[in-house]
Design a protein around this motif. Structure first.
Motif, PDB file in Angstrom:
ATOM      1  N   UNK A   1       0.837  -1.254  -0.016  1.00 57.23           N
ATOM      2  CA  UNK A   1       0.112   0.084  -0.116  1.00 57.23           C
ATOM      3  C   UNK A   1       1.030   1.381  -0.025  1.00 57.23           C
ATOM      4  N   UNK A   2       2.004   1.138   0.655  1.00 58.56           N
ATOM      5  CA  UNK A   2       3.062   2.496   0.833  1.00 58.56           C
ATOM      6  C   UNK A   2       3.705   2.682  -0.658  1.00 58.56           C
ATOM      7  N   UNK A   3       4.010   1.599  -1.138  1.00 56.67           N
ATOM      8  CA  UNK A   3       4.701   1.460  -2.426  1.00 56.67           C
ATOM      9  C   UNK A   3       3.580   2.032  -3.510  1.00 56.67           C
ATOM     10  N   UNK A   4       2.469   1.725  -3.387  1.00 56.04           N
ATOM     11  CA  UNK A   4       1.457   1.900  -4.728  1.00 56.04           C
ATOM     12  C   UNK A   4       1.106   3.468  -4.259  1.00 56.04           C
ATOM     13  N   UNK A   5       1.065   3.951  -2.982  1.00 57.83           N
ATOM     14  CA  UNK A   5       0.685   5.249  -2.515  1.00 57.83           C
ATOM     15  C   UNK A   5       1.947   6.301  -3.219  1.00 57.83           C
ATOM     16  N   UNK A   6       3.015   5.670  -3.039  1.00 51.44           N
ATOM     17  CA  UNK A   6       4.230   6.471  -3.370  1.00 51.44           C
ATOM     18  C   UNK A   6       4.147   6.764  -4.918  1.00 51.44           C
ATOM     19  N   UNK A   7       3.651   5.751  -5.506  1.00 51.77           N
ATOM     20  CA  UNK A   7       3.492   5.725  -7.123  1.00 51.77           C
ATOM     21  C   UNK A   7       2.393   6.479  -7.701  1.00 51.77           C
ATOM     22  N   UNK A   8       1.535   7.019  -6.537  1.00 54.61           N
ATOM     23  CA  UNK A   8       0.096   7.460  -6.655  1.00 54.61           C
ATOM     24  C   UNK A   8      -0.730   6.550  -7.475  1.00 54.61           C
ATOM     25  N   UNK A   9      -0.597   5.202  -7.251  1.00 53.81           N
ATOM     26  CA  UNK A   9      -1.458   4.183  -7.837  1.00 53.81           C
ATOM     27  C   UNK A   9      -2.380   4.171  -6.562  1.00 53.81           C
ATOM     28  N   UNK A  10      -3.566   5.004  -6.624  1.00 57.86           N
ATOM     29  CA  UNK A  10      -4.569   5.199  -5.305  1.00 57.86           C
ATOM     30  C   UNK A  10      -5.523   3.859  -5.274  1.00 57.86           C
ATOM     31  N   UNK A  11      -5.911   3.425  -6.244  1.00 60.84           N
ATOM     32  CA  UNK A  11      -6.802   2.463  -6.221  1.00 60.84           C
ATOM     33  C   UNK A  11      -6.099   1.187  -5.757  1.00 60.84           C
ATOM     34  N   UNK A  12      -4.978   0.936  -6.018  1.00 62.41           N
ATOM     35  CA  UNK A  12      -4.114  -0.348  -5.583  1.00 62.41           C
ATOM     36  C   UNK A  12      -3.665  -0.130  -4.347  1.00 62.41           C
TER      37      UNK A  12
ATOM     38  N   UNK B   1      -4.858  -1.626   1.380  1.00 61.19           N
ATOM     39  CA  UNK B   1      -5.431  -1.497   2.927  1.00 61.19           C
ATOM     40  C   UNK B   1      -6.718  -2.239   3.244  1.00 61.19           C
ATOM     41  N   UNK B   2      -7.443  -2.084   2.242  1.00 61.49           N
ATOM     42  CA  UNK B   2      -8.627  -2.642   2.496  1.00 61.49           C
ATOM     43  C   UNK B   2      -8.815  -4.192   2.920  1.00 61.49           C
ATOM     44  N   UNK B   3      -7.441  -4.730   2.395  1.00 61.72           N
ATOM     45  CA  UNK B   3      -7.459  -6.219   2.662  1.00 61.72           C
ATOM     46  C   UNK B   3      -6.596  -6.812   3.890  1.00 61.72           C
ATOM     47  N   UNK B   4      -6.303  -5.665   4.779  1.00 62.10           N
ATOM     48  CA  UNK B   4      -5.766  -5.790   5.942  1.00 62.10           C
ATOM     49  C   UNK B   4      -6.553  -6.329   6.907  1.00 62.10           C
ATOM     50  N   UNK B   5      -6.650  -7.673   7.409  1.00 62.89           N
ATOM     51  CA  UNK B   5      -7.747  -8.287   8.420  1.00 62.89           C
ATOM     52  C   UNK B   5      -7.154  -8.379   9.971  1.00 62.89           C
ATOM     53  N   UNK B   6      -6.465  -7.364  10.380  1.00 60.23           N
ATOM     54  CA  UNK B   6      -6.232  -7.329  11.712  1.00 60.23           C
ATOM     55  C   UNK B   6      -6.676  -6.110  12.368  1.00 60.23           C
ATOM     56  N   UNK B   7      -7.632  -6.434  13.335  1.00 62.60           N
ATOM     57  CA  UNK B   7      -8.367  -5.153  13.708  1.00 62.60           C
ATOM     58  C   UNK B   7      -7.606  -4.329  14.476  1.00 62.60           C
ATOM     59  N   UNK B   8      -6.558  -4.905  14.997  1.00 62.85           N
ATOM     60  CA  UNK B   8      -5.531  -3.824  15.998  1.00 62.85           C
ATOM     61  C   UNK B   8      -4.798  -3.069  15.033  1.00 62.85           C
ATOM     62  N   UNK B   9      -4.588  -3.211  13.938  1.00 54.33           N
ATOM     63  CA  UNK B   9      -4.047  -2.264  12.830  1.00 54.33           C
ATOM     64  C   UNK B   9      -5.110  -1.309  12.247  1.00 54.33           C
TER      65      UNK B   9
END
Length: 224
Positions: free
Chosen positions: A152-163, A168-176
């Motif tokens: 997610x951070x790498x895609x954000x750096x590349x401005x690939x917002x959808x990716x 980020x939406x696929x992260x399934x740890x509630x504590x995060x």
């Protein structure tokens, strides 16, 4: 006079039920001694096999840990320049990941090399490595979510917002959740979606009031 005194000598000498069973078992064991010997040998062989297998696995794990340590130390070798440390470290970690692909440590090697690629600004290579982590059979839930966060951070750096948002939406740890909402808000701000960013930050404060990002979040809300 006791019952024993009324019993005949023949009755007294007659073996009791326990003795009969013991005699029967001894007789059976004697007649089937070869079978029992084979069974005993099989049990011993099985025990030795389990013990030997455990020792082998233990030795393999120690050797894998040593190899991983050797590969990892390339990243911090003081005799090399920073760029040489990254290049040699990546090469060593990638080689370890290939040679020990069935090991859980190979996933750590991939994670380390992916991070090193990003430090070299080799974003495409870094993305490819973290994607490899996602499909690795030995990847734990924690490492899978760590790889998603890195992607997610790498895609954000590349401005690939959808990716980036998908990862980020696929992260399934509630504590995060606070970490995920913070990153999504940052992306929303970059896209000019200020109302969405505000809602995400307010959700962070409401759902995770003791978040380590609380102070930063409150500051961002003041300027949105």
């Amino acid at each position: 006079m006791s019952d024993a005194e009324h019993m005949s000598r023949k009755e007294l000498l007659q073996p009791n039920r326990l003795e009969k069973k013991l005699y029967s078992f001894v007789d059976h064991a004697y007649r089937k001694k070869r079978l029992y010997i084979r069974a005993a040998i099989a049990v011993v062989v099985m025990i030795l096999g389990i013990w030997g297998g455990w020792q082998y696995v233990k030795k393999e794990r120690i050797e894998q840990a040593n190899l991983f340590h050797i590969a990892h130390t390339k990243l911090s070798n003081p005799a090399l320049s920073p760029e040489e440390r990254l290049s040699q470290g990546i090469a060593a970690l990638q080689e370890f990941a290939r040679s020990e692909s069935g090991s859980a440590l190979s996933v750590l090697a991939l994670m380390e090399s992916g991070e090193a690629y990003s430090r070299q600004s080799r974003i495409d290579e870094s993305i490819a490595v973290f994607q490899e982590v996602l499909v690795h059979p030995e990847t734990t839930l924690f490492l899978m979510n760590s790889a998603r966060l890195s992607l997610a951070a790498l895609y954000e750096q590349q401005q690939q917002w959808a990716e980036a948002e998908m990862m980020l939406g696929s992260i399934d740890i509630s504590s995060w959740d606070d970490l995920r909402w913070r990153a999504l808000a940052r992306i929303a701000i970059a896209k000019g979606e200020l109302e969405k960013a505000k809602n995400l930050l307010e959700q962070l404060l409401d759902k995770v009031p003791d978040s380590v990002f609380r102070e930063e979040t409150e500051t961002l809300l003041l300027i949105l």
